[in-house]
Motif scaffolding. Structure first.
Motif, PDB file in Angstrom:
ATOM      1  N   ILE A 183     -48.873  -1.899   4.042  1.00 28.88           N
ATOM      2  CA  ILE A 183     -48.455  -1.191   2.826  1.00 28.88           C
ATOM      3  C   ILE A 183     -48.772   0.297   2.940  1.00 28.88           C
ATOM      4  CG2 ILE A 183     -48.936  -0.915   0.363  1.00 28.88           C
ATOM      5  CD1 ILE A 183     -49.274  -3.955   0.210  1.00 28.88           C
ATOM      6  N   ARG A 201     -51.901  -6.935   5.453  1.00 29.20           N
ATOM      7  CA  ARG A 201     -50.954  -6.523   4.405  1.00 29.20           C
ATOM      8  C   ARG A 201     -51.320  -5.148   3.860  1.00 29.20           C
ATOM      9  NH1 ARG A 201     -50.778  -9.597  -1.305  1.00 29.20           N
ATOM     10  NH2 ARG A 201     -52.782  -8.493  -1.396  1.00 29.20           N
ATOM     11  N   SER A 202     -52.607  -4.913   3.658  1.00 33.86           N
ATOM     12  CA  SER A 202     -53.054  -3.613   3.153  1.00 33.86           C
ATOM     13  C   SER A 202     -52.695  -2.484   4.120  1.00 33.86           C
ATOM     14  CB  SER A 202     -54.568  -3.644   2.924  1.00 33.86           C
ATOM     15  OG  SER A 202     -55.049  -2.355   2.575  1.00 33.86           O
TER      16      SER A 202
END
Length: 263
Positions: free
Chosen positions: A25, A21-22
């Motif tokens: 993003i 997810r990081s």
């Protein structure tokens, strides 16, 4: 698997998902920032992409593009900004992919993976440059040759492209050539994984020729110049891929021979 084993496996999986997810993003933020910058300079970028058409026409003063709907040019700029954003943000996206994958690789695997990561944008730029400097000017020279001046017995026929259609054409060609130029990367990775061999690739040359010209017919405008401009490099890249796989196989044989000699 016991309940304790299941509980022990949850934490690493959750960590991987958080890491993924990081990275996603960060990639999306890079695309968004690049999109805003490219949208601000969309008119300049579009004029830059018009240069191949101008080269075929003999100069900017000899070309005209139109849009027939009030919102058409605005959405064309949006599309252009997204195109530029993906292109400009690719190094950051590639780095995020590498940072996500690298911890799970051995040192020698990371060293083997990194050259392919560098080669991907380089080959894409080579394919895009072929479109920009050779294919598009030749294609528009061919298209403009179909124009005719008006006379008593002939109607006047002039090429006046729409801005969105011209942009769609050059973007399609750039992506098509950029993807085709990834052929050595894909085949070399398959060769390193042992899924293909240089001998098997060499035995399928006749099929590669047919597929190359089919790709040229499907991915380019319906004129022989554009089709051959993609088909010929595609086949040459296939031959380069055979050499790359052969080089990997020789290196693997040397390493095996050295290991046997050490034993």
């Amino acid at each position: 698997m016991s309940q304790d084993d299941i509980e022990a496996s949850k934490a690493p999986l959750l960590d991987h998902l958080i890491e993924l997810r990081s990275r996603l993003i960060k990639s999306l933020v890079a695309i968004f920032i690049a999109f805003l910058i490219c949208f601000y300079f969309a008119e300049n970028i579009f004029n830059l992409l018009v240069v191949p058409y101008a080269r075929a026409a003999g100069g900017m003063q000899n070309i005209h593009l139109i849009y027939t709907a009030p919102q058409e040019y605005f959405f064309t700029q949006m599309k252009l900004a997204l195109f530029g954003a993906l292109f400009c943000a690719f190094p950051i996206i590639a780095m995020q992919i590498y940072k996500f994958v690298a911890p799970g690789l051995y040192k020698n695997e990371r060293q083997a993976f990194l050259p392919f990561l560098i080669a991907t944008p380089v080959l894409f730029i080579l394919g895009a440059s072929l479109v920009y400097f050779i294919v598009m000017p030749l294609a528009f020279t061919f298209f403009m040759s179909m124009q005719q001046t008006g006379s008593v017995n002939q109607a006047s026929i002039q090429l006046v492209p729409k801005v969105n259609e011209y942009l769609s054409l050059i973007m399609t060609l750039i992506f098509a050539f950029g993807l085709v130029f990834q052929l050595p990367v894909v085949i070399t990775l398959l060769g390193r994984a042992g899924l293909v061999s240089a001998a098997s690739l060499a035995s399928k040359r006749k099929y590669a020729i047919v597929v190359s010209f089919i790709a040229g017919a499907v991915l380019t405008p319906p004129d022989p110049i554009s089709q051959c401009s993609l088909a010929i490099p595609c086949y040459l890249l296939y031959e380069i891929s055979i050499l790359a796989v052969r080089y990997i196989e020789r290196g693997r044989e040397r390493a095996r021979a050295e290991a046997d000699a050490a034993v």
